[in-house]
Design an enzyme around this catalytic site. Structure first.
Site, PDB file in Angstrom:
ATOM      1  N   CYS A 121     -11.585 -11.354  20.216  1.00 28.90           N
ATOM      2  CA  CYS A 121     -10.713 -10.490  19.405  1.00 28.90           C
ATOM      3  C   CYS A 121      -9.607  -9.880  20.254  1.00 28.90           C
ATOM      4  CB  CYS A 121     -11.528  -9.396  18.722  1.00 28.90           C
ATOM      5  SG  CYS A 121     -12.371  -8.286  19.874  1.00 28.90           S
ATOM      6  N   GLN A 162     -18.564  -9.378  11.727  1.00 29.73           N
ATOM      7  CA  GLN A 162     -17.208  -9.907  11.649  1.00 29.73           C
ATOM      8  C   GLN A 162     -16.520  -9.237  10.465  1.00 29.73           C
ATOM      9  OE1 GLN A 162     -15.858 -11.678  13.927  1.00 29.73           O
ATOM     10  NE2 GLN A 162     -17.723 -12.202  15.063  1.00 29.73           N
ATOM     11  N   ASP A 221     -19.189 -14.508  22.385  1.00 31.69           N
ATOM     12  CA  ASP A 221     -18.477 -13.641  21.441  1.00 31.69           C
ATOM     13  C   ASP A 221     -18.527 -12.217  21.970  1.00 31.69           C
ATOM     14  OD1 ASP A 221     -17.124 -12.600  19.298  1.00 31.69           O
ATOM     15  OD2 ASP A 221     -18.782 -12.752  17.887  1.00 31.69           O
ATOM     16  N   CYS A 264       0.837  -1.206   0.000  1.00 31.56           N
ATOM     17  CA  CYS A 264       0.000   0.000   0.000  1.00 31.56           C
ATOM     18  C   CYS A 264       0.866   1.249   0.000  1.00 31.56           C
ATOM     19  CB  CYS A 264      -0.913  -0.003   1.223  1.00 31.56           C
ATOM     20  SG  CYS A 264      -1.965   1.461   1.334  1.00 31.56           S
ATOM     21  N   CYS A 308      -7.539   1.519  -0.780  1.00 33.04           N
ATOM     22  CA  CYS A 308      -7.198   0.728   0.395  1.00 33.04           C
ATOM     23  C   CYS A 308      -7.114  -0.731  -0.032  1.00 33.04           C
ATOM     24  CB  CYS A 308      -8.237   0.907   1.498  1.00 33.04           C
ATOM     25  SG  CYS A 308      -7.943  -0.136   2.944  1.00 33.04           S
TER      26      CYS A 308
END
Length: 417
Positions: free
Chosen positions: A375, A257, A349, A67, A151
């Protein structure tokens, strides 16, 4: 004054870590075994944050970042690391967190590596500076905005929407004002929530600009406001998410997600590890991405009113498993052991903070199987230690790299009692 540092490792935030004369230094965009020139800046935690000036001796694992914005944009911090080594480092983050809590860990399942162009969710910062409209992401550790051309992480549709967002904001934002575009790719197109940083009225000219934006960019829906009180301005196609045999219309700006691949892997993990056809409690359920539309019976618990309303609407249509949904704050009011006794398995979760209160209740329960998606390795390790002390054993763990080139890592794990 600059200093020369030998990088020992990459830390949990993705910075290179060095020790010199008893002091610890954190240098971004470095790799283990590199020698760099850096300028010390500010104290950070137990060390000193630095600016990288030059890589004097590069690692053999250093690669050219894909990038053009790398090194300025704060979204990606590890594009310069060879992919297999970087993937192994993410698994090590989990291993270290578990070891620090004294958790007995199994051999991990093979990591799931998501690819560039897969991320289906992005919070894009929009800012007006004079006649110029910036659309992109914050710089690393800064409120400055990087104006992004393309992106490489997000889905192509999202990246292609940036010019249309800039054009629309020219008619909406005043000089010095900002907004976020919360963009979710659904199965029927992009769902966009424009969230102004400062509250101002949704006037007729703003409505017209948002309608024109939806038409020009072929958005499914464009809404205005914050997540709790979003107003759909134009719905060209109803945004829909297909979850097994259930179809959910998500509320504007809803949590998803990060990639579809990760969601499918986690759904498969729930089926394989919780057991097919059993009665599960889906805690911190969101819109039911891990349990809705699957064989068996599911009881969903979630604190977000808009998510609960979306699941309830899907259930009323009847095209799903035997499921119920309940509004419940599991931080303040976790399910107690007598309630948990009704379930064959529990799916967790939680957000990044984890589920400390709920895991304390689970540890005292008779539930045999817990499938935990996380996460954050640190909060996960804390919660698993609580469960381990209550008689659970960590049986399986699969790292999932859906936050590509960042320092964040997802995982899904099975614990049994």
């Amino acid at each position: 004054m600059s200093i020369t540092l030998d990088i020992l490792e990459v830390g949990a935030r993705g910075d290179g870590v060095a020790d010199l004369e008893g002091k610890r230094y954190f240098v971004p965009y470095c790799l283990p075994a590199e020698t760099v020139e850096a300028e010390p800046l500010d104290k950070r935690g137990d060390g000193i944050a630095c600016e990288l000036l030059e890589v004097l001796a590069p690692s053999r694992h250093r690669e050219t970042p894909p990038c053009a914005h790398f090194g300025t944009c704060g979204g990606c911090v590890l594009q310069h690391w060879r992919r297999d080594i970087y993937t192994g480092w993410k698994s090590e983050l989990i291993s270290k967190a578990l070891a620090q809590r004294g958790v007995r860990a199994p051999r991990f399942e093979a990591p799931v590596a998501c690819e560039p162009g897969e991320r289906r969710r992005a919070d894009i910062v929009l800012r007006r500076e004079g006649r110029r409209i910036l659309a992109g992401f914050h710089e690393r550790a800064s409120q400055s905005v990087v104006d992004v051309g393309t992106c490489v992480v997000v889905r192509p549709r999202i990246s292609a929407a940036l010019p249309a967002l800039r054009s629309a904001m020219a008619a909406i934002l005043r000089d010095g004002t900002s907004a976020d575009a919360v963009v979710n790719e659904t199965d029927t197109g992009l769902d966009v929530l424009i969230r102004p940083h400062r509250r101002f009225d949704l006037t007729l000219p703003i409505r017209e600009a948002l309608i024109a934006l939806a038409e020009s960019a072929d958005f499914a829906r464009v809404s205005w406001g914050d997540r709790a009180r979003a107003e759909p301005v134009v719905v060209r196609r109803t945004p829909l998410l297909v979850l097994g045999d259930a179809t959910v219309e998500p509320p504007p700006g809803v949590f998803l997600q990060a990639t579809k691949r990760a969601e499918l892997v986690m759904r498969a993990g729930v089926t394989a590890w919780a057991g097919e056809g059993v009665h599960i409690a889906d805690l911190f359920a969101g819109i039911g991405a891990l349990s809705l539309g699957k064989p068996g019976k599911a009881s969903l618990f979630e604190s977000d009113k808009t998510a609960v309303a979306a699941v309830d609407a899907a259930l009323r249509k009847g095209a799903t498993n035997r499921a119920t949904v309940q509004l419940r704050d599991l931080f303040r009011n976790p399910l107690r052991p007598p309630e948990l006794a009704a379930f064959d398995a529990v799916v967790l979760d939680p957000p990044r903070a984890g589920a400390a209160a709920q895991c304390a209740e689970l540890a005292a329960s008779t539930v045999k199987r817990v499938v935990y998606a996380s996460c954050d390795p640190a909060s996960f390790a804390r919660d698993v230690r609580t469960l381990q002390d209550g008689g659970y054993r960590l049986e399986k763990l699969m790292p999932i790299d859906q936050f590509l080139w960042s320092a964040h890592v997802e995982l899904i794990a099975l614990l049994t009692k």
